[in-house]
Design an enzyme around this catalytic site. Structure first.
Site, PDB file in Angstrom:
ATOM      1  N   LYS A   5       0.775  -1.323   0.124  1.00 67.01           N
ATOM      2  CA  LYS A   5      -0.050  -0.052  -0.137  1.00 67.01           C
ATOM      3  C   LYS A   5       0.896   1.152  -0.050  1.00 67.01           C
ATOM      4  O   LYS A   5       1.674   1.254   0.815  1.00 67.01           O
ATOM      5  CB  LYS A   5      -0.996  -0.031   1.220  1.00 67.01           C
ATOM      6  CG  LYS A   5      -2.274   0.798   0.970  1.00 67.01           C
ATOM      7  CD  LYS A   5      -3.146   0.294   2.143  1.00 67.01           C
ATOM      8  CE  LYS A   5      -4.328   0.988   2.012  1.00 67.01           C
ATOM      9  NZ  LYS A   5      -5.010   0.928   3.576  1.00 67.01           N
TER      10      LYS A   5
HETATM   11  C1  E4P Z   1      -8.137   1.684   3.882  1.00 66.76           C
HETATM   12  O1  E4P Z   1      -7.711   1.218   3.006  1.00 66.76           O
HETATM   13  C2  E4P Z   1      -8.236   2.786   4.717  1.00 66.76           C
HETATM   14  O2  E4P Z   1      -6.890   3.031   5.124  1.00 66.76           O
HETATM   15  C3  E4P Z   1      -9.428   3.046   5.375  1.00 66.76           C
HETATM   16  O3  E4P Z   1     -10.583   2.588   4.971  1.00 66.76           O
HETATM   17  C4  E4P Z   1      -9.535   4.529   6.071  1.00 66.76           C
HETATM   18  O4  E4P Z   1     -10.715   4.596   6.839  1.00 66.76           O
HETATM   19  P1  E4P Z   1     -11.160   5.576   7.839  1.00 66.76           P
HETATM   20  O5  E4P Z   1     -11.447   6.939   7.236  1.00 66.76           O
HETATM   21  O6  E4P Z   1     -12.254   5.068   8.504  1.00 66.76           O
HETATM   22  O7  E4P Z   1      -9.916   5.512   8.847  1.00 66.76           O
END
Ligand code: E4P
Length: 218
Positions: A87
């Site tokens: 990522k």
């Molecule tokens: C996933 O890849 C993201 O990091 C995550 O969905 C972020 O979610 P949040 O806005 O609830 O922290």
């Protein structure tokens, strides 16, 4: 449509997996910190434990923000397990790193995406997955779901192979709308997946069936 769970909590991952509908997992540095996972060895072991539970991809985020650092970290993460997807944040060096990883056959998930322009850049660089954040856009009075529709449309126009992984999902309607809009993957907390079970008419209907059966068999 694939279901990923957005957590680093092993119990929640197991629970979603046991339900039989889970494909993969996304994590981020905040989610890893929430579980108290720190230090290279613990991080590696935790990702191994996650990969042992799920069948599909597991996103593991780099901490470095420069090209060389991201490449070094990403290569190490990718070696942990075939299911690992590196990522990478949507920044200039991140785009360069995504391009590099694509040339090396290492899968990537471009994260922190908030605009169609960013989505086009990530697809051009060869990202395997793109994570537009719905809830965080809603939080600042932009319609996160509009962005999902826009990106799906653009990717279809050009046959980009990058999969739209709708992220920052806060409730069941986000997930259902993503399905209507054609997102390839949704990543969400466990409560959103289990929330799909709920309907008062199901509960009422089941109670009635069981009561009628009990009466007839008394
Ligand atoms: C996933 O890849 C993201 O990091 C995550 O969905 C972020 O979610 P949040 O806005 O609830 O922290």
């Amino acid at each position: 449509m694939k279901f990923f769970i957005d957590t680093a909590n092993l119990n929640e991952i197991k629970e979603a997996h046991d339900l039989g509908v889970l494909d993969g997992v996304t994590t981020n540095p905040s989610l890893m910190a929430k579980e108290g996972i720190r230090g290279d060895e613990n991080v590696t072991n935790h990702y191994k434990a996650i990969c042992d539970i799920v069948d599909d991809k597991v996103s593991a985020e780099v901490i470095a923000t420069d090209f060389e650092g991201m490449v070094k970290e990403g290569k190490a993460l990718a070696k942990i397990d075939d299911k690992i997807v590196v990522k990478v944040p949507m920044i200039k060096d991140g785009i360069k790193a995504i391009k590099y990883f694509a040339s090396e056959g290492i899968r990537t998930n471009c994260t922190l995406v908030f605009s169609a322009g960013q989505a086009i850049l990530a697809a051009k660089a060869g990202a395997s997955y793109l994570s537009p954040f719905i809830g965080r856009l809603d939080d600042i009075s932009f319609d996160g779901l509009d962005l999902i529709g826009q990106i799906v449309h653009i990717y279809q126009n050009y046959g980009f192979e990058t999969e739209v992984l709708a992220a920052s999902i806060r409730h069941t309607m986000h997930l259902i709308k993503c399905a209507e809009l054609g997102a390839d993957v949704v990543t969400c907390p466990l409560k959103v997946i289990t929330g799909l079970l709920n309907h008062p008419l199901t509960d009422k209907g089941l109670a009635q069936f069981l009561a009628d059966h009990a009466k007839a068999n008394a």
